[in-house]
Design a protein around this motif. Structure first.
Motif, PDB file in Angstrom:
ATOM      1  N   ARG A 157      -7.209 -48.219  12.917  1.00  0.00           N
ATOM      2  CA  ARG A 157      -6.782 -48.710  11.496  1.00  0.00           C
ATOM      3  C   ARG A 157      -6.239 -47.619  10.901  1.00  0.00           C
ATOM      4  NH1 ARG A 157      -9.899 -49.151   6.324  1.00  0.00           N
ATOM      5  NH2 ARG A 157      -8.856 -50.805   5.258  1.00  0.00           N
ATOM      6  N   ARG A 158      -6.644 -46.399  10.911  1.00  0.00           N
ATOM      7  CA  ARG A 158      -6.222 -45.058  10.357  1.00  0.00           C
ATOM      8  C   ARG A 158      -4.753 -44.871  10.745  1.00  0.00           C
ATOM      9  NH1 ARG A 158     -10.950 -40.822  10.483  1.00  0.00           N
ATOM     10  NH2 ARG A 158     -12.511 -42.030   9.163  1.00  0.00           N
ATOM     11  N   THR A 159      -4.370 -44.845  12.097  1.00  0.00           N
ATOM     12  CA  THR A 159      -3.118 -44.902  12.463  1.00  0.00           C
ATOM     13  C   THR A 159      -2.086 -45.999  11.942  1.00  0.00           C
ATOM     14  OG1 THR A 159      -4.094 -43.997  14.751  1.00  0.00           O
ATOM     15  CG2 THR A 159      -1.724 -44.646  14.684  1.00  0.00           C
ATOM     16  N   ARG A 160      -2.465 -47.177  11.806  1.00  0.00           N
ATOM     17  CA  ARG A 160      -1.781 -48.236  11.385  1.00  0.00           C
ATOM     18  C   ARG A 160      -1.342 -48.081   9.920  1.00  0.00           C
ATOM     19  NH1 ARG A 160      -4.429 -52.982  11.421  1.00  0.00           N
ATOM     20  NH2 ARG A 160      -6.215 -52.105  12.418  1.00  0.00           N
ATOM     21  N   LEU A 161      -2.370 -47.563   9.287  1.00  0.00           N
ATOM     22  CA  LEU A 161      -2.224 -47.252   7.682  1.00  0.00           C
ATOM     23  C   LEU A 161      -1.424 -46.138   7.670  1.00  0.00           C
ATOM     24  CD1 LEU A 161      -3.476 -48.272   4.941  1.00  0.00           C
ATOM     25  CD2 LEU A 161      -5.386 -46.464   5.152  1.00  0.00           C
ATOM     26  N   ARG A 162      -1.513 -45.053   8.281  1.00  0.00           N
ATOM     27  CA  ARG A 162      -0.671 -43.837   8.307  1.00  0.00           C
ATOM     28  C   ARG A 162       0.690 -44.261   8.199  1.00  0.00           C
ATOM     29  NH1 ARG A 162      -2.711 -39.569  11.848  1.00  0.00           N
ATOM     30  NH2 ARG A 162      -4.234 -39.279  10.026  1.00  0.00           N
ATOM     31  N   LEU A 163       1.096 -45.197   9.472  1.00  0.00           N
ATOM     32  CA  LEU A 163       2.502 -45.547   9.868  1.00  0.00           C
ATOM     33  C   LEU A 163       2.991 -46.602   8.626  1.00  0.00           C
ATOM     34  CD1 LEU A 163       2.274 -46.053  13.651  1.00  0.00           C
ATOM     35  CD2 LEU A 163       3.415 -44.144  12.278  1.00  0.00           C
ATOM     36  N   ALA A 164       2.125 -47.330   8.403  1.00  0.00           N
ATOM     37  CA  ALA A 164       2.598 -48.443   7.226  1.00  0.00           C
ATOM     38  C   ALA A 164       2.783 -47.537   5.707  1.00  0.00           C
ATOM     39  CB  ALA A 164       1.311 -49.371   6.970  1.00  0.00           C
ATOM     40  N   PHE A 202       3.134 -42.777  -3.771  1.00  0.00           N
ATOM     41  CA  PHE A 202       1.986 -43.030  -4.845  1.00  0.00           C
ATOM     42  C   PHE A 202       1.544 -44.520  -4.953  1.00  0.00           C
ATOM     43  CE2 PHE A 202       2.574 -38.422  -6.151  1.00  0.00           C
ATOM     44  CZ  PHE A 202       1.366 -37.737  -5.599  1.00  0.00           C
ATOM     45  N   CYS A 203       2.757 -45.239  -5.147  1.00  0.00           N
ATOM     46  CA  CYS A 203       2.455 -46.770  -5.140  1.00  0.00           C
ATOM     47  C   CYS A 203       1.815 -47.116  -4.029  1.00  0.00           C
ATOM     48  CB  CYS A 203       3.794 -47.446  -5.552  1.00  0.00           C
ATOM     49  SG  CYS A 203       4.465 -46.995  -7.421  1.00  0.00           S
ATOM     50  N   LEU A 204       2.279 -46.822  -2.753  1.00  0.00           N
ATOM     51  CA  LEU A 204       1.911 -47.092  -1.564  1.00  0.00           C
ATOM     52  C   LEU A 204       0.146 -46.657  -1.402  1.00  0.00           C
ATOM     53  CD1 LEU A 204       4.754 -46.830   1.020  1.00  0.00           C
ATOM     54  CD2 LEU A 204       3.900 -48.887   0.161  1.00  0.00           C
ATOM     55  N   GLN A 205       0.186 -45.548  -1.667  1.00  0.00           N
ATOM     56  CA  GLN A 205      -1.195 -45.012  -1.581  1.00  0.00           C
ATOM     57  C   GLN A 205      -2.197 -45.767  -2.362  1.00  0.00           C
ATOM     58  OE1 GLN A 205      -1.811 -43.361   0.898  1.00  0.00           O
ATOM     59  NE2 GLN A 205      -0.005 -43.000   1.337  1.00  0.00           N
ATOM     60  N   LEU A 206      -1.904 -46.026  -3.675  1.00  0.00           N
ATOM     61  CA  LEU A 206      -2.788 -46.885  -4.494  1.00  0.00           C
ATOM     62  C   LEU A 206      -2.787 -48.365  -3.963  1.00  0.00           C
ATOM     63  CD1 LEU A 206      -1.472 -45.639  -8.081  1.00  0.00           C
ATOM     64  CD2 LEU A 206      -3.574 -45.346  -7.001  1.00  0.00           C
ATOM     65  N   ASP A 215     -10.032 -42.478   2.376  1.00  0.00           N
ATOM     66  CA  ASP A 215     -10.176 -41.710   3.532  1.00  0.00           C
ATOM     67  C   ASP A 215      -8.574 -41.394   4.152  1.00  0.00           C
ATOM     68  OD1 ASP A 215     -12.866 -41.436   3.494  1.00  0.00           O
ATOM     69  OD2 ASP A 215     -12.985 -43.301   4.696  1.00  0.00           O
ATOM     70  N   GLY A 216      -8.232 -40.152   4.088  1.00  0.00           N
ATOM     71  CA  GLY A 216      -6.902 -39.523   4.673  1.00  0.00           C
ATOM     72  C   GLY A 216      -5.884 -39.645   3.534  1.00  0.00           C
ATOM     73  N   LEU A 217      -6.223 -39.934   2.597  1.00  0.00           N
ATOM     74  CA  LEU A 217      -5.276 -39.969   1.339  1.00  0.00           C
ATOM     75  C   LEU A 217      -4.226 -38.656   1.084  1.00  0.00           C
ATOM     76  CD1 LEU A 217      -4.212 -41.289  -1.351  1.00  0.00           C
ATOM     77  CD2 LEU A 217      -5.730 -39.976  -2.555  1.00  0.00           C
ATOM     78  N   THR A 261      -0.303 -38.607   2.138  1.00  0.00           N
ATOM     79  CA  THR A 261       0.536 -38.251   1.081  1.00  0.00           C
ATOM     80  C   THR A 261       1.319 -37.097   1.557  1.00  0.00           C
ATOM     81  OG1 THR A 261      -0.941 -39.167  -0.542  1.00  0.00           O
ATOM     82  CG2 THR A 261       0.589 -37.622  -1.274  1.00  0.00           C
ATOM     83  N   MET A 262       1.028 -36.204   2.226  1.00  0.00           N
ATOM     84  CA  MET A 262       1.631 -34.938   2.524  1.00  0.00           C
ATOM     85  C   MET A 262       2.473 -35.477   3.732  1.00  0.00           C
ATOM     86  SD  MET A 262       0.801 -32.589   0.780  1.00  0.00           S
ATOM     87  CE  MET A 262       1.679 -31.091   1.835  1.00  0.00           C
ATOM     88  N   LEU A 263       2.065 -36.357   4.674  1.00  0.00           N
ATOM     89  CA  LEU A 263       3.109 -36.639   5.787  1.00  0.00           C
ATOM     90  C   LEU A 263       4.083 -37.369   4.923  1.00  0.00           C
ATOM     91  CD1 LEU A 263       3.383 -36.572   8.714  1.00  0.00           C
ATOM     92  CD2 LEU A 263       2.204 -39.014   8.960  1.00  0.00           C
ATOM     93  N   SER A 264       3.902 -38.159   4.076  1.00  0.00           N
ATOM     94  CA  SER A 264       5.279 -38.883   3.524  1.00  0.00           C
ATOM     95  C   SER A 264       6.103 -38.195   2.946  1.00  0.00           C
ATOM     96  CB  SER A 264       4.482 -40.135   2.468  1.00  0.00           C
ATOM     97  OG  SER A 264       3.783 -40.759   3.141  1.00  0.00           O
TER      98      SER A 264
END
Length: 93
Positions: free
Chosen positions: A6-13, A54-58, A64-66, A70-73
């Motif tokens: 789930r974390r990997t999918r969320l990171r890619l998404a 920031f819109c995607l993160q919100l 967890d992993g915010l 954010t830094m990767l993006s």
């Protein structure tokens, strides 16, 4: 196991769309701006990438992993726009 997936999918998404926005903005700036005007417009594309990040993160509502997401993006979009700046600078010579 499910948490890692789930974390990997969320990171890619939340990362790939920001990189696509930066790439699309760089292409639009490269095709439409003449001379050294790209030096004005590419920072605006970076600003748009920050807003999209920031819109995607919100929108994910996952804390967890915010910072990592954010830094990767933002670092990816900075690399994309740095390469675009170099290419456009060479083409404007």
């Amino acid at each position: 196991m499910e948490t890692i997936s789930r974390r990997t999918r969320l990171r890619l998404a939340t990362t790939i769309p920001v990189w696509c926005v930066a790439l699309a903005g760089a292409i639009v700036v490269g095709l439409t701006v003449k001379g050294d005007g790209f030096l004005t417009w590419l920072p605006l594309v970076l600003g748009a990438s920050i807003l999209v990040t920031f819109c995607l993160q919100l929108a994910t509502r996952e804390k967890d992993g915010l910072v990592d997401r954010t830094m990767l993006s933002l670092s990816g979009s900075l690399v994309v726009l740095g390469i675009a700046t170099g290419v456009l600078a060479l083409l404007s010579l």
